[in-house]
Design a protein around this motif. Structure first.
Motif, PDB file in Angstrom:
ATOM      1  N   ASN A 279       0.805  -1.222   0.000  1.00  0.00           N
ATOM      2  CA  ASN A 279       0.000   0.000   0.000  1.00  0.00           C
ATOM      3  C   ASN A 279       0.844   1.281   0.000  1.00  0.00           C
ATOM      4  O   ASN A 279       0.356   2.346   0.402  1.00  0.00           O
ATOM      5  N   VAL A 280       2.088   1.212  -0.439  1.00  0.00           N
ATOM      6  CA  VAL A 280       2.953   2.391  -0.503  1.00  0.00           C
ATOM      7  C   VAL A 280       3.763   2.326  -1.796  1.00  0.00           C
ATOM      8  O   VAL A 280       4.277   1.267  -2.166  1.00  0.00           O
ATOM      9  N   TRP A 281       3.864   3.466  -2.490  1.00  0.00           N
ATOM     10  CA  TRP A 281       4.681   3.506  -3.705  1.00  0.00           C
ATOM     11  C   TRP A 281       5.334   4.873  -3.851  1.00  0.00           C
ATOM     12  O   TRP A 281       4.749   5.909  -3.537  1.00  0.00           O
ATOM     13  N   GLY A 282       6.566   4.858  -4.326  1.00  0.00           N
ATOM     14  CA  GLY A 282       7.281   6.107  -4.574  1.00  0.00           C
ATOM     15  C   GLY A 282       8.654   5.836  -5.142  1.00  0.00           C
ATOM     16  O   GLY A 282       8.917   4.767  -5.694  1.00  0.00           O
ATOM     17  N   ALA A 333      11.622  11.945   3.098  1.00  0.00           N
ATOM     18  CA  ALA A 333      12.781  11.816   3.973  1.00  0.00           C
ATOM     19  C   ALA A 333      14.041  12.125   3.186  1.00  0.00           C
ATOM     20  O   ALA A 333      14.083  11.948   1.966  1.00  0.00           O
ATOM     21  N   TRP A 334      15.079  12.567   3.891  1.00  0.00           N
ATOM     22  CA  TRP A 334      16.344  12.886   3.236  1.00  0.00           C
ATOM     23  C   TRP A 334      17.512  12.659   4.183  1.00  0.00           C
ATOM     24  O   TRP A 334      17.355  12.630   5.409  1.00  0.00           O
ATOM     25  N   LYS A 335      18.676  12.497   3.618  1.00  0.00           N
ATOM     26  CA  LYS A 335      19.911  12.347   4.379  1.00  0.00           C
ATOM     27  C   LYS A 335      21.092  12.602   3.457  1.00  0.00           C
ATOM     28  O   LYS A 335      20.928  12.656   2.233  1.00  0.00           O
ATOM     29  N   LYS A 336      22.275  12.718   4.024  1.00  0.00           N
ATOM     30  CA  LYS A 336      23.470  12.865   3.218  1.00  0.00           C
ATOM     31  C   LYS A 336      23.690  11.577   2.432  1.00  0.00           C
ATOM     32  O   LYS A 336      23.587  10.482   2.972  1.00  0.00           O
ATOM     33  N   TYR A 337      23.977  11.734   1.136  1.00  0.00           N
ATOM     34  CA  TYR A 337      24.125  10.563   0.275  1.00  0.00           C
ATOM     35  C   TYR A 337      25.339   9.740   0.691  1.00  0.00           C
ATOM     36  O   TYR A 337      26.430  10.269   0.917  1.00  0.00           O
ATOM     37  N   GLU A 338      25.114   8.419   0.803  1.00  0.00           N
ATOM     38  CA  GLU A 338      26.198   7.485   1.097  1.00  0.00           C
ATOM     39  C   GLU A 338      26.400   6.506  -0.051  1.00  0.00           C
ATOM     40  O   GLU A 338      27.506   6.347  -0.553  1.00  0.00           O
ATOM     41  N   SER A 339      25.332   5.852  -0.472  1.00  0.00           N
ATOM     42  CA  SER A 339      25.414   4.916  -1.595  1.00  0.00           C
ATOM     43  C   SER A 339      24.010   4.602  -2.077  1.00  0.00           C
ATOM     44  O   SER A 339      23.028   4.791  -1.344  1.00  0.00           O
ATOM     45  N   ASP A 340      23.911   4.094  -3.299  1.00  0.00           N
ATOM     46  CA  ASP A 340      22.606   3.731  -3.838  1.00  0.00           C
ATOM     47  C   ASP A 340      21.976   2.574  -3.072  1.00  0.00           C
ATOM     48  O   ASP A 340      20.755   2.398  -3.083  1.00  0.00           O
ATOM     49  N   SER A 341      22.803   1.787  -2.415  1.00  0.00           N
ATOM     50  CA  SER A 341      22.291   0.622  -1.687  1.00  0.00           C
ATOM     51  C   SER A 341      21.842   0.951  -0.264  1.00  0.00           C
ATOM     52  O   SER A 341      21.332   0.078   0.440  1.00  0.00           O
ATOM     53  N   ASP A 342      22.017   2.186   0.157  1.00  0.00           N
ATOM     54  CA  ASP A 342      21.593   2.606   1.492  1.00  0.00           C
ATOM     55  C   ASP A 342      20.063   2.535   1.583  1.00  0.00           C
ATOM     56  O   ASP A 342      19.357   3.159   0.795  1.00  0.00           O
ATOM     57  N   LEU A 343      19.537   1.810   2.561  1.00  0.00           N
ATOM     58  CA  LEU A 343      18.099   1.586   2.699  1.00  0.00           C
ATOM     59  C   LEU A 343      17.440   2.491   3.736  1.00  0.00           C
ATOM     60  O   LEU A 343      16.267   2.279   4.082  1.00  0.00           O
ATOM     61  N   SER A 344      18.165   3.482   4.204  1.00  0.00           N
ATOM     62  CA  SER A 344      17.605   4.335   5.255  1.00  0.00           C
ATOM     63  C   SER A 344      16.350   5.079   4.788  1.00  0.00           C
ATOM     64  O   SER A 344      15.346   5.147   5.501  1.00  0.00           O
ATOM     65  N   ILE A 345      16.403   5.650   3.588  1.00  0.00           N
ATOM     66  CA  ILE A 345      15.252   6.382   3.067  1.00  0.00           C
ATOM     67  C   ILE A 345      14.069   5.425   2.893  1.00  0.00           C
ATOM     68  O   ILE A 345      12.924   5.774   3.233  1.00  0.00           O
ATOM     69  N   ASN A 346      14.331   4.253   2.406  1.00  0.00           N
ATOM     70  CA  ASN A 346      13.293   3.234   2.262  1.00  0.00           C
ATOM     71  C   ASN A 346      12.628   2.928   3.596  1.00  0.00           C
ATOM     72  O   ASN A 346      11.403   2.831   3.710  1.00  0.00           O
ATOM     73  N   PHE A 347      13.449   2.787   4.626  1.00  0.00           N
ATOM     74  CA  PHE A 347      12.953   2.449   5.954  1.00  0.00           C
ATOM     75  C   PHE A 347      12.002   3.499   6.503  1.00  0.00           C
ATOM     76  O   PHE A 347      10.997   3.175   7.145  1.00  0.00           O
ATOM     77  N   TYR A 348      12.268   4.776   6.225  1.00  0.00           N
ATOM     78  CA  TYR A 348      11.479   5.853   6.805  1.00  0.00           C
ATOM     79  C   TYR A 348      10.273   6.232   5.964  1.00  0.00           C
ATOM     80  O   TYR A 348       9.364   6.921   6.442  1.00  0.00           O
ATOM     81  N   THR A 349      10.236   5.828   4.699  1.00  0.00           N
ATOM     82  CA  THR A 349       9.129   6.271   3.831  1.00  0.00           C
ATOM     83  C   THR A 349       8.168   5.159   3.453  1.00  0.00           C
ATOM     84  O   THR A 349       7.157   5.430   2.836  1.00  0.00           O
ATOM     85  N   THR A 350       8.488   3.915   3.807  1.00  0.00           N
ATOM     86  CA  THR A 350       7.584   2.828   3.445  1.00  0.00           C
ATOM     87  C   THR A 350       7.036   2.115   4.670  1.00  0.00           C
ATOM     88  O   THR A 350       6.246   1.188   4.538  1.00  0.00           O
TER      89      THR A 350
END
Length: 350
Positions: A279-282, A333-350
């Motif tokens: 039920n979440v997409w982005g 959500a946003w953060k300083k870029y570390e890598s494309d594989s960083d899942l932090s943004i995924n964790f906070y927005t889904t």
């Protein structure tokens, strides 16, 4: 008879005197007569040569010409400056890599290769490209991007066409005007401060982030919104800011589209990956050394409430069911870029 001087400064003595740089020039008719009178060895007589229509002197320095005897006047001359054709430059530097993109006009269709001079165009971007003999402009999706030397391209590189520009419906001037009006008359939440204070019942009109300003628009008109800060205590996944944004009030009977807008072109950012869960997409992007993500929630019963425009990855609502409005809203959500594989943004927005 006198002297003549070329424009480069070289002096020519009497043009009737013997000169290695003098040529006899004939009219077409006289030249034809001369060759009609050749002997069995195809030789012509001196008398025939002496009847030349006029004489031409070539400057040994610059290669220009001075032509004498035109218009039946032996003292009349015309200067013809040597026309040097510029050395043709190679179309491509053999040691310079070309930025190449492959585009599709229909999803899953044939791929077409273009040179792309804009390094900010990435996979997932819509682009305007020339097509056909008439170079008709069409919109396509970039599905591949790579660099190659001209010699390593397996087809004639000189026949490759160039991407005209990136496709975007973002209007920077309109966005600037709308944002200015919101900042002057609305309430703004400053999410850039270290201690963000949100009043639970407070209505806001925009949120300020390190990326820029965001606001909600219903049918292309800015509307008030409620903002909630997303706080998760997790050592593995950390972000600099995460917020949930909902419209303060929606007339769902008149809803055509509800979207999260910004004062910058979100789709111009480098796309990283899809963000999705039940039920979440982005999507998530990278811009100015910041990774950020935007998602929208859907109900458990209906489908396609959340969609995106053609060649865009920004989620928006085309449908609104009031009985499920608790599911609807945007997470950012946003953060300083570390890598494309960083899942932090995924964790906070889904």
């Amino acid at each position: 008879m006198g002297k003549w001087t070329c424009r480069c400064g070289q002096t020519m003595n009497d043009h009737q005197a013997f000169n290695l740089n003098i040529y006899s020039v004939y009219s077409d008719e006289l030249l034809e007569d001369i060759f009609n009178n050749t002997d069995e060895h195809d030789r012509i007589s001196y008398e025939d040569i002496s009847e030349a229509s006029f004489y031409m002197w070539k400057c040994p320095n610059c290669g220009s010409f001075m032509v004498f005897g035109e218009e039946d006047n032996k003292d009349c001359f015309t200067f013809y400056e040597r026309q040097t054709s510029a050395k043709a430059e190679p179309l491509f530097d053999p040691d310079q890599e070309l930025n190449i993109v492959v585009v599709e006009f229909q999803e899953g269709g044939n791929g077409y290769t273009y040179i792309c001079d804009d390094p900010t165009i990435h996979v997932g971007h819509g682009v305007i490209v020339p097509t056909g003999k008439e170079n008709t402009e069409k919109t396509a999706l970039v599905v591949q991007k790579y660099h190659a030397l001209p010699k390593d391209i397996t087809f004639p590189v000189e026949k490759l066409k160039r991407v005209i520009r990136r496709y975007s419906i973002f209007d920077p001037e309109t966005s600037k005007i709308v944002c200015k009006n919101i900042l002057e008359h609305g309430r703004i939440l400053n999410a850039c401060s270290k201690k963000v204070k949100i009043e639970s019942k407070q209505i806001y009109h925009a949120i300020k982030t390190p990326l820029g300003y965001f606001w909600l628009e219903l049918n292309r008109v800015p509307i008030p919104m409620k903002i909630t800060q997303i706080q998760v205590q997790d050592k593995k996944y950390q972000v600099d800011g995460a917020f949930y944004i909902k419209p303060a009030k929606v007339n769902y009977r008149k809803l055509l589209e509800l979207e999260l807008c910004a004062d910058f072109d979100i789709d111009a950012s480098r796309w990283i990956d899809v963000l999705s869960d039940e039920n979440v997409w982005g999507n998530t992007w990278e811009l100015n050394d910041l990774q950020f993500g935007i998602t929208a929630g859907e109900s458990t019963e209906f489908e396609d409430e959340v969609v995106a425009r053609k060649f865009s990855r920004i989620p928006l609502y085309y449908d609104w069911h009031p009985e499920f409005e608790d599911y609807y809203g945007f997470s950012i959500a946003w953060k300083k870029y570390e890598s494309d594989s960083d899942l932090s943004i995924n964790f906070y927005t889904t």
